[in-house]
Design an enzyme around this catalytic site. Structure first.
Site, PDB file in Angstrom:
ATOM      1  N   ASP A  23       0.733  -1.550   0.058  1.00 55.92           N
ATOM      2  CA  ASP A  23       0.104   0.104   0.216  1.00 55.92           C
ATOM      3  C   ASP A  23       0.932   1.306  -0.050  1.00 55.92           C
ATOM      4  O   ASP A  23       1.814   1.222   0.598  1.00 55.92           O
ATOM      5  CB  ASP A  23      -0.999  -0.108   1.167  1.00 55.92           C
ATOM      6  CG  ASP A  23      -2.125   0.969   1.239  1.00 55.92           C
ATOM      7  OD1 ASP A  23      -2.833   0.975   0.343  1.00 55.92           O
ATOM      8  OD2 ASP A  23      -2.091   1.968   2.146  1.00 55.92           O
ATOM      9  N   GLU A  74       1.589  -0.484  -5.087  1.00 57.52           N
ATOM     10  CA  GLU A  74       0.599   0.768  -5.409  1.00 57.52           C
ATOM     11  C   GLU A  74       1.637   1.851  -5.309  1.00 57.52           C
ATOM     12  O   GLU A  74       1.935   2.214  -4.385  1.00 57.52           O
ATOM     13  CB  GLU A  74      -0.323   0.536  -4.249  1.00 57.52           C
ATOM     14  CG  GLU A  74      -1.514   1.657  -4.729  1.00 57.52           C
ATOM     15  CD  GLU A  74      -2.168   2.489  -3.693  1.00 57.52           C
ATOM     16  OE1 GLU A  74      -3.131   3.193  -3.845  1.00 57.52           O
ATOM     17  OE2 GLU A  74      -1.546   2.562  -2.534  1.00 57.52           O
TER      18      GLU A  74
HETATM   19  C1  GLC Z   1      -4.140   3.047  -0.742  1.00 57.30           C
HETATM   20  C2  GLC Z   1      -5.331   2.282  -0.453  1.00 57.30           C
HETATM   21  C3  GLC Z   1      -6.620   3.196  -0.193  1.00 57.30           C
HETATM   22  C4  GLC Z   1      -6.373   3.770   1.133  1.00 57.30           C
HETATM   23  C5  GLC Z   1      -4.844   4.335   1.305  1.00 57.30           C
HETATM   24  C6  GLC Z   1      -4.505   4.703   2.438  1.00 57.30           C
HETATM   25  O1  GLC Z   1      -4.545   4.016  -1.474  1.00 57.30           O
HETATM   26  O2  GLC Z   1      -5.724   1.664  -1.870  1.00 57.30           O
HETATM   27  O3  GLC Z   1      -7.866   2.275   0.055  1.00 57.30           O
HETATM   28  O4  GLC Z   1      -7.213   4.578   1.560  1.00 57.30           O
HETATM   29  O5  GLC Z   1      -3.999   3.848   0.697  1.00 57.30           O
HETATM   30  O6  GLC Z   1      -4.047   3.483   3.276  1.00 57.30           O
END
Ligand code: GLC
Length: 545
Positions: free
Chosen positions: A210, A271
């Site tokens: 994440d 991500e």
């Molecule tokens: C990422 C996740 C999202 C979350 C954010 C903070 O972007 O996909 O859902 O709110 O991180 O953890």
């Protein structure tokens, strides 16, 4: 070989996997409390097998107050009781493997919950106590320290600092319930190593990491001098205070070495909303296996834009020996069935508040979403499918305000409704209090039209989106190739077409008139349930060989 196994190949599984994303809270409820859980997932594994996916990625299921849907983790080694137990999670991992499905879990290393034992300890300690150093906790500015340490802003809106009762401030790039951890503190790195090991030891095949590009911060905490809103949200600013900093890479290398010390083909996918220039750095051989490519997800229904994203992505991944990833949807964005039904250029984050609501054409959106599925599923690399995409589910963009749960709604001061509309529970059957999701109503209300999208309603109906996905994934296995290049084909300005190394061609018609198909020997799949042999209608796609 069962019909669901990939043909034997030396290619690591993740290089061409179809990964199905499960948002556990909204997939299936096994204990009848209206919230999805692991028991529900275990009871629906056959759906994934029938669909023919290679892997599944679970959004966070750890102990959490769910201030941000579970991305606020209290304990990474425990499952939230609403979702189940660690024994159930371990059993689910083993059962998925028995079904030939790999398992990816979500790791949230940028922040913990404010309920995490470390943060509770930090809050209860005196200013200056070393336990505070696991987070970014600083004195404020001004004579009495009543102003935040700098002007950084939260991704969710508003200031990125929250004041503790003793007067110091802590950093939270997301919600105040998500304090950022301090990656300069060696205890932090050791702890996340241990968490990775914990899940690797339970058999997971990989991690989705994440907000992977924001772990390290400029520890001088400078003010942003110009347009703070624009700078904070941009991933193209050199030496940004927290996005995409050079010092994030040693952390990734450390994790990669850890994964490589395990047997099997364990992987990690980031991500990371980074620019095309720095994207390859994350994919160096000792770093991530994959990085999500969100370019297509952010693009409109536009032939030229999509074509250049596709060629760039294939080339960029090949240049560093990785594979492209394709994402049209996830738990953070408006579902593509709705996005593609809006005029190009619409800001879909604000549209559901601002309208104009009559600009939405849901049938057009679904037609394009089906074509887009054929587009991404024939490309080299791996494709990520978000639960409900295989049903052609629309965004529930008009949820009543009183049920909205996403912190984005409040923190944007109601300028954005947030991400609940893509997190509405999945419809399994055509009736019942939540269309088979649970014995009771789901934690978010489903619209009546969900009955028509239910798995039960679509199964065996050849024109349905579900059967289209099943046919397409079966064809992907049959016509899969390890060759990771594509050749773009010239079929006119408004047609996107390419050919794979084995002769498989995907043709998508972006024009407003029908296209005469070129010669072919076999039509493999078509996004239009009324496809004929010779003509491709607007907003439709086919695979031919
Ligand atoms: C990422 C996740 C999202 C979350 C954010 C903070 O972007 O996909 O859902 O709110 O991180 O953890």
């Amino acid at each position: 070989m069962s019909e669901h196994e990939q043909p034997q190949t030396d290619t690591p599984w993740w290089r061409r996997a179809v990964v199905y994303q499960i948002y556990p809270r909204s997939f299936a409820d096994g204990n009848g409390d209206g919230t999805g859980d692991i028991a529900g997932i275990r009871s629906r594994l056959s759906h994934l097998q029938d669909l023919g996916v290679d892997a599944v990625w679970f959004n966070p299921w750890y102990l959490s107050p769910l201030a941000d849907g579970g991305y606020d983790v209290t304990d990474y080694r425990r499952i939230d009781p609403r979702f189940g137990t660690i024994e159930e999670a371990t059993a689910l991992i083993a059962e998925a493997h028995e079904h030939g499905i790999k398992v990816i879990v979500d790791i949230v290393p940028n922040h913990t919950s404010d309920q995490h034992a470390w943060f509770v300890e930090a809050v209860n300690a005196e200013p200056g106590d070393p336990v505070r150093d696991r987070y970014h906790i600083l004195p404020g500015r001004g004579d009495d320290g009543s102003e935040p340490p700098n002007n950084w802003m939260s991704v969710f809106g508003g200031p990125a600092w929250h004041r503790l009762d003793d007067g110091e401030w802590y950093l939270h790039l997301f919600a105040p319930e998500q304090p950022d951890v301090n990656w300069r503190n060696p205890e932090v790195a050791d702890e996340y190593d241990a968490v990775l090991r914990f899940w690797l030891d339970r058999g997971v095949d990989g991690f989705r990491v994440d907000v992977a590009s924001s772990l390290t911060k400029d520890m001088t905490y400078p003010d942003i001098e110009t347009d703070v809103q624009a700078v904070m949200s941009s991933n193209r600013v050199p030496n940004h205070p927290h996005w995409d900093r050079d010092d994030v890479h040693p952390i990734i290398r450390r994790w990669r070495a850890l994964l490589d010390s395990y047997d099997g083909e364990r992987m990690m996918v980031a991500e990371a909303w980074v620019s095309p220039e720095t994207y390859p750095l994350y994919l160096r051989p000792d770093e991530y296996h994959q990085v999500f490519n969100f370019d297509l997800l952010l693009a409109g229904w536009d032939r030229d834009e999509m074509a250049s994203i596709i060629t760039d992505s294939v080339d960029r991944a090949a240049a560093v020996g990785s594979t492209p990833t394709w994402v049209l949807s996830n738990h953070d964005v408006m579902r593509e069935t709705t996005r593609y039904g809006l005029p190009n250029g619409t800001n879909w984050r604000t549209w559901s508040v601002e309208g104009p609501f009559d600009s939405l054409d849901p049938e057009l959106g679904l037609r394009r979403a089906r074509a887009a599925a054929l587009l991404i599923l024939s490309l080299p690399g791996s494709a990520y499918v978000y639960q409900g995409e295989e049903l052609g589910l629309p965004e529930v963009w008009d949820l009543p305000e009183e049920v909205l749960d996403d912190p984005v709604w409040e923190r944007s001061e109601h300028r954005q409704r947030g991400r609940d509309g893509c997190r509405v529970p999945i419809p399994w059957s055509m009736d019942g209090p939540s269309f088979g999701f649970s014995e009771v109503a789901g934690w978010l209300p489903q619209p009546a039209e969900f009955a028509g999208y239910a798995v039960e309603a679509q199964t065996g109906v050849s024109s349905s989106t579900l059967e289209l996905y099943r046919r397409t994934l079966a064809a992907r296995r049959e016509y899969g190739t390890d060759d990771e290049q594509i050749t773009m084909l010239e079929l006119g300005d408004e047609v996107l077409a390419y050919c794979r190394g084995n002769g498989l061609r995907c043709i998508v018609n972006f024009a407003s008139t029908a296209l005469e198909l070129p010669e072919y020997s076999k039509m493999i799949v078509a996004s239009n349930s009324e496809q004929d042999d010779s003509v491709l209608e607007p907003d439709c796609a086919v695979w031919v060989i």
